[in-house]
Enzyme design. Sequence first.
Site, PDB file in Angstrom:
ATOM      1  N   ASP A 430       0.804  -1.225   0.000  1.00 23.13           N
ATOM      2  CA  ASP A 430       0.000   0.000   0.000  1.00 23.13           C
ATOM      3  C   ASP A 430       0.836   1.274   0.000  1.00 23.13           C
ATOM      4  OD1 ASP A 430      -2.416  -1.271  -0.195  1.00 23.13           O
ATOM      5  OD2 ASP A 430      -2.680  -1.472   1.950  1.00 23.13           O
ATOM      6  N   ALA A 431       2.084   1.229   0.436  1.00 16.96           N
ATOM      7  CA  ALA A 431       2.949   2.406   0.337  1.00 16.96           C
ATOM      8  C   ALA A 431       3.646   2.449  -1.020  1.00 16.96           C
ATOM      9  CB  ALA A 431       3.985   2.410   1.464  1.00 16.96           C
ATOM     10  N   LEU A 436       0.885   6.011   0.910  1.00 14.50           N
ATOM     11  CA  LEU A 436       0.066   6.301   2.087  1.00 14.50           C
ATOM     12  C   LEU A 436      -0.267   7.784   2.158  1.00 14.50           C
ATOM     13  CD1 LEU A 436       1.981   4.086   4.694  1.00 14.50           C
ATOM     14  CD2 LEU A 436       0.008   3.471   3.284  1.00 14.50           C
ATOM     15  N   LYS A 438      -0.308   9.954  -0.320  1.00 13.53           N
ATOM     16  CA  LYS A 438      -1.155  10.367  -1.452  1.00 13.53           C
ATOM     17  C   LYS A 438      -2.627  10.087  -1.180  1.00 13.53           C
ATOM     18  CE  LYS A 438       0.241   9.163  -5.593  1.00 13.53           C
ATOM     19  NZ  LYS A 438       0.833   8.358  -6.687  1.00 13.53           N
ATOM     20  N   ALA A 512      -8.229   1.673  -1.190  1.00 12.58           N
ATOM     21  CA  ALA A 512      -9.339   0.828  -1.661  1.00 12.58           C
ATOM     22  C   ALA A 512     -10.372   0.678  -0.554  1.00 12.58           C
ATOM     23  CB  ALA A 512      -8.821  -0.504  -2.160  1.00 12.58           C
ATOM     24  N   TYR A 514      -9.923  -0.472   2.682  1.00  9.19           N
ATOM     25  CA  TYR A 514      -9.463  -0.361   4.067  1.00  9.19           C
ATOM     26  C   TYR A 514      -9.049   1.058   4.419  1.00  9.19           C
ATOM     27  CZ  TYR A 514      -9.211  -5.019   6.240  1.00  9.19           C
ATOM     28  OH  TYR A 514      -9.514  -6.211   6.850  1.00  9.19           O
ATOM     29  N   HIS A 564      -6.581 -13.069   6.112  1.00  7.29           N
ATOM     30  CA  HIS A 564      -5.452 -12.334   5.548  1.00  7.29           C
ATOM     31  C   HIS A 564      -4.589 -11.779   6.677  1.00  7.29           C
ATOM     32  CE1 HIS A 564      -8.789  -9.519   6.183  1.00  7.29           C
ATOM     33  NE2 HIS A 564      -7.880  -8.586   6.376  1.00  7.29           N
ATOM     34  N   HIS A 730      -5.632 -11.562  10.475  1.00  6.71           N
ATOM     35  CA  HIS A 730      -7.046 -11.193  10.588  1.00  6.71           C
ATOM     36  C   HIS A 730      -7.922 -12.339  10.094  1.00  6.71           C
ATOM     37  CE1 HIS A 730     -10.389  -8.001   9.705  1.00  6.71           C
ATOM     38  NE2 HIS A 730     -10.730  -8.880  10.625  1.00  6.71           N
TER      39      HIS A 730
END
Length: 791
Positions: A430-431, A436, A438, A512, A514, A564, A730
């Site tokens: 995600d980075a 993050l 942006k 997205a 999360y 996940h 999770h």
Amino acid sequence: MAPKRETTTPACCNAAAAVARPEVEVQKLTIQPQAAAGDLSLSPDWIGNGDITEEQQDHTIGISPEVYAGGKDAGTPTGRSTSMKNSAGLLFQSQHNHPLDPLSSAEIQVATETVRAAGASAEIRDGMRFIEVVLLEPEKDVVALADAYFFPPYQPTLVTPRAEGGALLPLHLPFRLARLTVYNVCNNETTTWIVEFTKVDAVTRGGQHRGKVKSCEVVHDVQPSMDAEEYALCEATIKAFGPFKEAMKKRGVENMELVMVDPWCSGYYEEKDAPRRRLARPLVFCRTESDCLMENGYARPVEGIYVLVDLQNMKILEFEDRRFVPLPPPDPLRNYTPSHIRGGMRSDIKPLQIIQPEGPSFCINGYHVEWQKWNFRIGFTPKEGLVIHSVAYDDGSRGRRSVAYRLSFVEMVVPYGDPMDPHYRKNAFDAGEDGLGKNAHSLKRGCDCLGYIQYFDAYLTNYRGSVEKIENAICMHEEDHGILWKHQDWRSGFSEVRRSRRLTVSFICTVANYEYGFYWHFYQDGKIEAEVRLTGILSSGALKAGEIRKHGTVIAPGLYAPVHQHFFVARMNMAVDCKPGEASNQIVEVDVVPEGPGPENPNYNAFYAKESVLRSEMQAQRDCNALSARHWVIRNTRTSNRVGHLTGYKLVPGTNCLPLVDSKAMILRRAGFLNHNLWVTQYNPNEQFPGGEFPNQSPRVGEGLPTWVKQDRNLDEADLVLWYVFGVTHVPRLEDWPVMPVERIGFSLVPDGFFSCSPAIDVPPSEHQVDVSSKASLQTLNIRPVAASKL
């Protein structure tokens, strides 16, 4: 193997604007570690004769000229102004930007315009897409010079003569630099640029903005992170594609306005994922109501459709309707807005107010923060979001003591445990793939933060090179945090108690489905806590009638959420008790172990803390061990406390895990750094991201941390960078639907022999208060208030 970088002048850049060497040449400072700023020495290039050019005026630094001229404030605590009194020819202008301040809107605009103007042709210039523009942080000695002389309150001394009757030190810093990542849609080429700001802040005095290209290089075999404009174009391309419309019609959907497309990065699983093309493998969902934009469309995932999109040309490369799975029926519990809550909202919640009638305890000067005895600087980048610089603690007679040079979250990876298509490909960086910073929110008072709030805006470039502002991107406020310490004397019944408060600096982003909140908490006892809060909507999949998936949890009829993991990487360039120019830290692993049976343990009860110094990078690949209370201490090898032990700060893990995928899983090609909870490297300014700068579609095995540590550099008395990898596994619950309640994970940096005693011992007691509105209820319940003197 790192991506290949072209060092000759690339086609995208005018020969006159580019330079042959990609390295940025910054004038080198020589700063000796000293207790006082007045002992700072510089290389000959930095010794001035009092003459400052017109361009240098914009980077000239100092306080009010009256101080130096012996004016009314000459007797201020600086105590050194008399050394300047008879100087001639010196110009004093205010420095607008500390070397670590985030890029301003004007600087970003100058950087993008300078790069665009340097394009070799009109086609190249038109094809430029700006992925990120970020401050190129200067070398540490430049920051030390700024902090020691030009940006009080760090040091009282401003200027010192080189020798009796000699020239004075110069009063200007190097020009600030920006680093730009540019993707060109014309030729699928990624370039990095360095731009120098030669007159960017002169506009405040009627001047002009100016920038100069210092370097330009093509980076081969990479794809930079995706952009929001590409997301929108990708969604529009798929929804306009005929075969896709037919596939959706088979599933009972003809209104394309209901369709949601999340264009996930392709990752790297096979050769056709190689970065010679810019690819996305989208996930598709479908809302039920056309007139409700806030409907939870993730409640109806579209299974069985496979799409591969060329983002460069915005066209469908591959499309298959592989497996027909009916859309899940509309779930009556899917929505989360007030008007959709079954049974209505709670009505028994009374107002809870947090007020500070005298204002906050923190002080802010630009991006510099002082709170009680803490001080630090705030930064922000498109990839990392919030960055904390130059963390130090004011320890009374011992002065300002450094703890860390730079703290940030540099990567997060979310691998999914379902082997079915498309879920096995859901391994988001995600980075590195999105950014993050942006995706940061514009925070709202009373919702995201409570109390007396100080916000910081963030400025970023958009895909086309214009400047965009995220208002209130960073939130800073004080929080009550329960009891700090307490003791009651059982003989007298009297007690001393102190309430704890902490300073919290945070930002929140959406990637997205999360949401992630990133927090740095500073405490009155010298502790720093890093915390990540996870919330948002589960990534879901559809089930056929009677189908069961052991790799997930059914959360509604026909709907399940795969199991996940979420992994986060904190990068911490520590500087425990280090003065500028010092590299005197070491890393020690501590395990609490039982004493074996023998004469020294006759009652078989003994256990002790066993220490092991980690002396090299290969040795310092470590994992958590809750059974031995394992933690790590960063110590200063030259500074002792009052009992003769080395001063230090310890990294205390919170709950953690390791990846559950097999060692042969493709995700570990790009995310080899997940294999250990702790990595320690010797500081290198070019080593910033654990999976390398460009993890998107990266075919390279072990790029980043796993490759860097093979150098096996010395870690004993060194400038240390700690990479702490922490995660949560999770297993979704019904209670995580429709929106997941916040889950918290993190770790702490805690003083360990750093202070002579508890630094929180001087926190004053709070007044005992009984709320007037509660007196009646106390009497009704026949509860006798305890005497204030005994609280």
